[in-house]
Design an enzyme around this catalytic site. Structure first.
Site, PDB file in Angstrom:
ATOM      1  CE1 TYR A   1      -3.948   2.212   0.629  1.00 45.83           C
ATOM      2  CE2 TYR A   1      -2.527   3.288   2.234  1.00 45.83           C
ATOM      3  CZ  TYR A   1      -3.682   3.271   1.468  1.00 45.83           C
ATOM      4  OH  TYR A   1      -4.563   4.329   1.549  1.00 45.83           O
TER       5      TYR A   1
HETATM    6  N1  LIG Z   1      -9.967   5.641   4.682  1.00 48.17           N
HETATM    7  C1  LIG Z   1      -8.729   6.019   4.959  1.00 48.17           C
HETATM    8  O1  LIG Z   1      -8.310   6.025   6.118  1.00 48.17           O
HETATM    9  C2  LIG Z   1      -7.811   6.456   3.859  1.00 48.17           C
HETATM   10  C3  LIG Z   1      -6.650   7.119   4.233  1.00 48.17           C
HETATM   11  C4  LIG Z   1      -5.768   7.535   3.232  1.00 48.17           C
HETATM   12  C5  LIG Z   1      -6.049   7.277   1.909  1.00 48.17           C
HETATM   13  N2  LIG Z   1      -7.194   6.611   1.574  1.00 48.17           N
HETATM   14  C6  LIG Z   1      -7.436   6.356   0.155  1.00 48.17           C
HETATM   15  O2  LIG Z   1      -8.648   6.967  -0.226  1.00 48.17           O
HETATM   16  C7  LIG Z   1      -9.225   6.237  -1.313  1.00 48.17           C
HETATM   17  C8  LIG Z   1     -10.661   5.911  -0.937  1.00 48.17           C
HETATM   18  O3  LIG Z   1     -10.650   5.130   0.253  1.00 48.17           O
HETATM   19  P1  LIG Z   1     -11.920   4.906   1.145  1.00 48.17           P
HETATM   20  O4  LIG Z   1     -11.486   4.949   2.551  1.00 48.17           O
HETATM   21  O5  LIG Z   1     -13.024   5.747   0.673  1.00 48.17           O
HETATM   22  O6  LIG Z   1     -12.156   3.359   0.803  1.00 48.17           O
HETATM   23  P2  LIG Z   1     -13.488   2.558   0.480  1.00 48.17           P
HETATM   24  O7  LIG Z   1     -13.094   1.124   0.496  1.00 48.17           O
HETATM   25  O8  LIG Z   1     -14.565   3.030   1.361  1.00 48.17           O
HETATM   26  O9  LIG Z   1     -13.804   3.019  -1.026  1.00 48.17           O
HETATM   27  C9  LIG Z   1     -12.973   2.654  -2.097  1.00 48.17           C
HETATM   28  C10 LIG Z   1     -13.851   2.398  -3.311  1.00 48.17           C
HETATM   29  O10 LIG Z   1     -13.001   2.003  -4.384  1.00 48.17           O
HETATM   30  C11 LIG Z   1     -13.637   0.949  -5.069  1.00 48.17           C
HETATM   31  N3  LIG Z   1     -12.666   0.147  -5.792  1.00 48.17           N
HETATM   32  C12 LIG Z   1     -11.801  -0.783  -5.314  1.00 48.17           C
HETATM   33  N4  LIG Z   1     -11.118  -1.335  -6.313  1.00 48.17           N
HETATM   34  C13 LIG Z   1     -11.547  -0.750  -7.464  1.00 48.17           C
HETATM   35  C14 LIG Z   1     -11.213  -0.917  -8.830  1.00 48.17           C
HETATM   36  N5  LIG Z   1     -10.314  -1.828  -9.228  1.00 48.17           N
HETATM   37  N6  LIG Z   1     -11.827  -0.141  -9.741  1.00 48.17           N
HETATM   38  C15 LIG Z   1     -12.773   0.762  -9.352  1.00 48.17           C
HETATM   39  N7  LIG Z   1     -13.144   0.937  -8.079  1.00 48.17           N
HETATM   40  C16 LIG Z   1     -12.537   0.193  -7.139  1.00 48.17           C
HETATM   41  C17 LIG Z   1     -14.328   0.150  -3.964  1.00 48.17           C
HETATM   42  O11 LIG Z   1     -15.343  -0.702  -4.481  1.00 48.17           O
HETATM   43  C18 LIG Z   1     -14.853   1.262  -3.079  1.00 48.17           C
HETATM   44  O12 LIG Z   1     -16.144   1.667  -3.462  1.00 48.17           O
HETATM   45  C19 LIG Z   1      -8.354   4.990  -1.505  1.00 48.17           C
HETATM   46  O13 LIG Z   1      -7.486   5.203  -2.583  1.00 48.17           O
HETATM   47  C20 LIG Z   1      -7.590   4.904  -0.200  1.00 48.17           C
HETATM   48  O14 LIG Z   1      -6.353   4.263  -0.373  1.00 48.17           O
HETATM   49  C21 LIG Z   1      -8.091   6.206   2.519  1.00 48.17           C
END
Ligand SMILES: NC(=O)c1ccc[n+]([C@@H]2O[C@H](COP(=O)([O-])OP(=O)(O)OC[C@H]3O[C@@H](n4cnc5c(N)ncnc54)[C@H](O)[C@@H]3O)[C@@H](O)[C@H]2O)c1
Length: 250
Positions: free
Chosen positions: A157
């Site tokens: 990641y």
């Molecule tokens: N939640 C956190 O703490 C956090 C912190 C830092 C960064 N992020 C980043 O923010 C972004 C969103 O995270 P989140 O917390 O909303 O996660 P989440 O899991 O709630 O949402 C992510 C979405 O991406 C979709 N997804 C996964 N693989 C996919 C693919 N191959 N093609 C299209 N869609 C796909 C999933 O179905 C989901 O709806 C991610 O890139 C994550 O790495 C999240």
């Protein structure tokens, strides 16, 4: 007039969490949002909620790891709607956590990179010809503070997100004179479905690193995305905006 009035915006990974919050906020500010996700049912739910509250959205299935699929999808959106103003890429997976490097497999690395890094590259690559022709475009990739600081136990990641930040810096400079800005967002831990299975102990550790002493909300990240994906973000490119409650201040 709302800042996104008349604009067509794709939100990849818009079916949940930060992407869903961004889709909702941008629609409330006038955008017609193409909510796309690998889980179509979730994208449909978000689009229905937006339409139900007076906004404009459609749902589309999209796997960002599929280069040809991404290209066909972007071209179809541009053809169907006649323009493409912005892409918000929030699609991502965590991959292994609490796992020492010796236990990480090639398959772990390939899977996380295919979605988190290559997905960002395919979306950008496919959108650039359309945005260059229009002499306007905004691309925002959701990276992570993990990509700046290197959280232990989750190497695939971390490397996907630090590579994403490097990618954003490089490609933003390539297109800097073409009316296109490309930026990243680096959230610290945010209350979304992605963290639903994160252990209490890990969450406590993550919160302890945040001076504000709490988890972030998806809506708070969406506010930063809303700026970076808008016409107002006209003199900032190749940047990584933090939404980390003070965890990273550089
Ligand atoms: N939640 C956190 O703490 C956090 C912190 C830092 C960064 N992020 C980043 O923010 C972004 C969103 O995270 P989140 O917390 O909303 O996660 P989440 O899991 O709630 O949402 C992510 C979405 O991406 C979709 N997804 C996964 N693989 C996919 C693919 N191959 N093609 C299209 N869609 C796909 C999933 O179905 C989901 O709806 C991610 O890139 C994550 O790495 C999240």
């Amino acid at each position: 007039m709302e800042i996104y009035e008349g604009q067509i915006v794709i939100v990849a990974g818009g079916g949940a969490g930060i992407g869903a919050a961004a889709a909702t906020l941008l629609a409330s500010r006038g955008a017609m949002v193409v909510v796309s996700d690998v889980v179509l049912a979730n994208a449909e739910k978000v689009a229905a909620e937006i339409n139900g509250s007076g906004g404009k959205a459609v749902a589309r299935e999209l796997n960002v790891a599929d280069q040809t699929g991404v290209s066909n999808f972007i071209n179809m959106v541009a053809k169907d709607f006649g323009r493409l103003d912005a892409i918000v890429n929030s699609a991502g997976i965590v991959g292994p956590t609490n796992t020492p490097l010796e236990k990480i497999t090639a398959a772990d690395i390939e899977k996380v990179l295919a979605i988190n890094l290559l997905g960002a590259i395919w979306l950008t690559q496919s959108a650039l010809p359309i945005m260059k022709a229009a002499k306007y475009g905004r691309i925002v990739h959701v990276a992570s503070i993990a990509g700046k600081e290197g959280n232990p136990g989750m190497t695939p990641y971390v490397l996907s997100k630090s590579a994403m930040i490097g990618f954003v810096k490089a490609v933003a400079k390539e297109v800097a004179t073409e009316g296109i800005t490309i930026n990243a967002i680096a959230p610290a831990v945010i209350k979304t479905p992605m963290n639903a299975n994160t252990s209490e102990e890990t969450l406590k550790y993550m919160i302890s690193r945040i001076p504000m002493g709490r988890l972030g909300e998806a809506e708070e990240v969406a506010e930063m995305i809303s700026f970076a994906a808008s016409s107002a973000c006209s003199f900032t490119t190749g940047f990584c905006f933090d939404t980390s409650g003070g965890r990273a201040t550089y």
